[in-house]
Every structure is written in C-alpha cells, then in structure tokens.
Design a protein around this motif. Structure first.
Motif, short mmCIF file in Angstrom:
data_model
loop_
_atom_site.label_atom_id
_atom_site.label_comp_id
_atom_site.label_asym_id
_atom_site.label_seq_id
_atom_site.Cartn_x
_atom_site.Cartn_y
_atom_site.Cartn_z
N VAL A 25 0.84 -1.20 0.00
CA VAL A 25 0.00 0.00 0.00
C VAL A 25 0.88 1.25 0.00
O VAL A 25 1.82 1.38 0.78
N ARG A 26 0.53 2.19 -0.87
CA ARG A 26 1.20 3.48 -0.91
C ARG A 26 0.34 4.60 -0.31
O ARG A 26 0.88 5.58 0.20
N ALA A 73 -3.90 5.13 1.56
CA ALA A 73 -5.24 4.61 1.85
C ALA A 73 -6.16 5.78 2.16
O ALA A 73 -5.80 6.67 2.94
N ALA A 127 -7.61 1.81 -1.24
CA ALA A 127 -6.16 2.00 -1.19
C ALA A 127 -5.60 2.03 -2.61
O ALA A 127 -6.28 1.69 -3.58
N GLY A 179 -1.64 1.06 -4.52
CA GLY A 179 -0.32 0.53 -4.24
C GLY A 179 0.21 -0.30 -5.40
O GLY A 179 -0.29 -0.23 -6.53
N ALA A 186 -7.93 -1.61 4.65
CA ALA A 186 -6.99 -0.86 3.81
C ALA A 186 -6.00 -0.01 4.60
O ALA A 186 -4.98 0.41 4.06
N ASP A 194 0.08 -1.53 5.60
CA ASP A 194 1.16 -1.38 4.62
C ASP A 194 1.17 -2.49 3.59
O ASP A 194 1.78 -2.36 2.53
N GLU A 195 0.45 -3.60 3.88
CA GLU A 195 0.27 -4.68 2.92
C GLU A 195 -1.14 -5.24 3.02
O GLU A 195 -1.71 -5.29 4.11
N TRP A 201 -0.05 8.96 -5.75
CA TRP A 201 -0.52 7.88 -4.88
C TRP A 201 -1.63 8.36 -3.96
O TRP A 201 -2.61 7.64 -3.73
N GLY A 206 -5.31 6.76 -4.00
CA GLY A 206 -5.84 6.11 -2.81
C GLY A 206 -7.15 6.69 -2.32
O GLY A 206 -7.86 6.06 -1.53
#
Length: 310
Positions: free
Chosen positions: A30-31, A33, A62, A64, A94, A97-98, A115, A119
């Motif tokens: 995730v970049r 959210a 999100a 990414g 969301a 980070d993953e 990003w 998001g």
C-alpha cells in the motif's frame, strides 16, 4: 485497528502476518489509503457494539503496487501482474502497509494521479456515480447537490457537470470559490436555503442528491423537486424514508448499488486519466496517526479527502 468501540483514541497500529495470495488473489504494497466518514462509524458504535467483532480492521480503499499474485488473478481490466500499480476497492482493512485482496477488487492506477489521489478516488467516486445514476440529471437539467464540497460532493459536482447538467451545490461560503472553479453554482446552506436556491435557479430544480445527511437537505429537496424518485440521500436514511425519497448505500432499507458501484471503477479511472476528474486532497497523515486523521474528518468540514501513508 480499533481495539474497542468509541472514539479515535481506540485506534492503534499492530503487527499482523500477511498471507501469500491464494487463487484469484493478489498482494498489494500500500502506498496510500483513503479515509472516509464510514471508517469512524465502524468502531463508533453506530453499527452496534458486539465485542466478538473486535478488533476491527479499518479502511475500504487504497492504492499501491502488486507484489505477488495467485493463480487466475483476473481483475476488471484483465490479468493482474506483479509490479502493476493499482487502485483497490473494495479493500477491507486498507489501513495497512500490505493487503491481500481479490483480484476482482483491483483496477489499474491512472498514471497521472499521485498515490494520494489514487488512494482517495474510489470510495467517494463510486458513491457519487451511484447517486447520479439514481437521480439521473441529464443535459440541460438542473441538479441540487447538498454537501457539494465534501469528498463525495466534489466528485458528484464534476460528474454532473460533465453530463451537461447545471449544478447548484450547497456548502459553507468559504468553499464557494472552489465550487465555481469546478463548474457549480454555490449556495450557502442554513436558514433560507430554499429561497436562495430558487433565486439561483428560477426555472426550477429537476433532481437533488443529499450527500450530507441533514434534515434541511432532505426537506429543501422535497420542497423544490416535484418528482421524489429523483431525490436521493446517502446518509439521512430515517428522514429520507419518511420523505419517500431514494436511500442509497449501506443504511437500513437502502439500495447498495453493488453492480453500479463496481462498474463505476473503470469509468472513474478513465475520467481521471483523461484529466476530466480531479481528486482533491485535504491532507495526509502517516498511518500511525490515523487517530488524528479521524479527528479531522469528524469535524465535518474537510474539503476533499484525507489519506493515510504507510
């Protein structure tokens, strides 16, 4: 994650294992959210306080990078591959980070969006599309959008203008210049709203969308729009039901618009890629400051979207 029901003080960041994607799934780094009012409602007690549901993972959207794919990972735009830059919606949990999500939730990220913008595009965007589909403002018609400077409202304004409708948007006066920039006629909410709308649109209003949830928004819409089937609310479910207007979203008796919202994702990315749809970002916070982001959004006076950055 919310460890209890209540206010933002219940939020914390915790470490959890992220599984490998299974068939039809992908893993996302995730970049950004998006933060939405619904996220706070999840743990506020608005939907009940069953302790068995705790802890609650938050977030629905999100953007990414795909880091792993399972077999048969096919999204709405085709096969999803490692390295793809994507937007995910719906994306339960969301705030992370993953994420591991169904490939069906993944659409390509428009290259021209940052990003943060990517998001924050989908939750408000699909809601705006659903609202407009429900009330059907067409070319040459006039539509009243309540809460026009909020996350959903800003999307709805742009999409309705693109349809060729004349848009009247309610907001605080401080946000009127932005609404004019997006092609709307701004109107201040508060006592006397119906008269101000009549003055701004002397030929009448054909449709209205309540995106803020006040009784004023519903009552003024019913007063000014002759056909109640062309009035919808995404928030005021009880008052809207009494008024006999359309209820949209996740409330009691509301139309979730599942197919409309799913189909809207590629429409929104196409509009954004073409530069016809702006995503306005009110601010960003590190993921560990999610509580501060929620305090900000709970004021009800955020212009655009708040995002979290892992």
């Amino acid at each position: 994650m919310a460890s209890a029901y209540g206010g933002p003080e219940a939020l914390s960041v915790v470490e959890v294992a992220v599984p490998e994607p299974g068939p039809g799934q992908v893993r996302i780094a995730v970049r950004a959210a998006g933060v939405n009012p619904f996220d706070h409602k999840v743990y506020s007690g608005a939907f009940g306080t069953d302790p068995a549901r705790l802890p609650l993972r938050l977030g629905t959207e999100a953007a990414g990078v795909v880091t792993a794919v399972g077999t048969d990972a096919i999204g709405p735009a085709g096969p999803v591959e490692t390295g793809d830059e994507v937007i995910v919606h719906r994306a339960p949990g969301a705030y992370a980070d993953e994420l591991v999500v169904p490939a069906s939730s993944v659409v390509p990220k428009p290259a021209r969006l940052s990003w943060e913008e990517a998001g924050a595009l989908m939750a408000a965007g699909v809601t705006a599309v659903h609202a407009l589909e429900a009330i059907g403002p067409g070319k040459g018609e006039t539509v009243l959008i309540h809460g026009a400077a909020g996350g959903v409202g800003l999307m709805a304004v742009q999409l309705a203008v693109a349809r060729g409708a004349t848009v009247l948007g309610t907001s605080r006066p401080a946000k009127h210049e932005l609404l004019r920039e997006l092609g709307a006629v701004p109107v201040a909410y508060g006592p006397g709203l119906a008269d101000r709308v009549r003055a701004a649109a002397p030929e009448g209003i054909q449709a209205a969308a309540d995106l803020v949830g006040t009784e004023e928004a519903v009552d003024v819409s019913v007063e000014l729009v002759a056909d109640r089937s062309r009035i919808a609310t995404i928030v005021a479910f009880e008052h809207g039901a009494r008024a006999g207007i359309k209820l949209l979203g996740g409330g009691p008796g509301a139309d979730p618009g599942t197919e409309i919202r799913a189909a809207a994702r590629l429409q929104l990315t196409a509009e954004a890629e073409a530069g016809r749809l702006r995503v306005l970002i009110a601010g960003s916070h590190p993921l560990r400051e999610a509580a501060d982001a929620h305090r900000q959004i709970m004021t009800g006076h955020v212009t655009g979207k708040i995002v979290l950055i892992p």
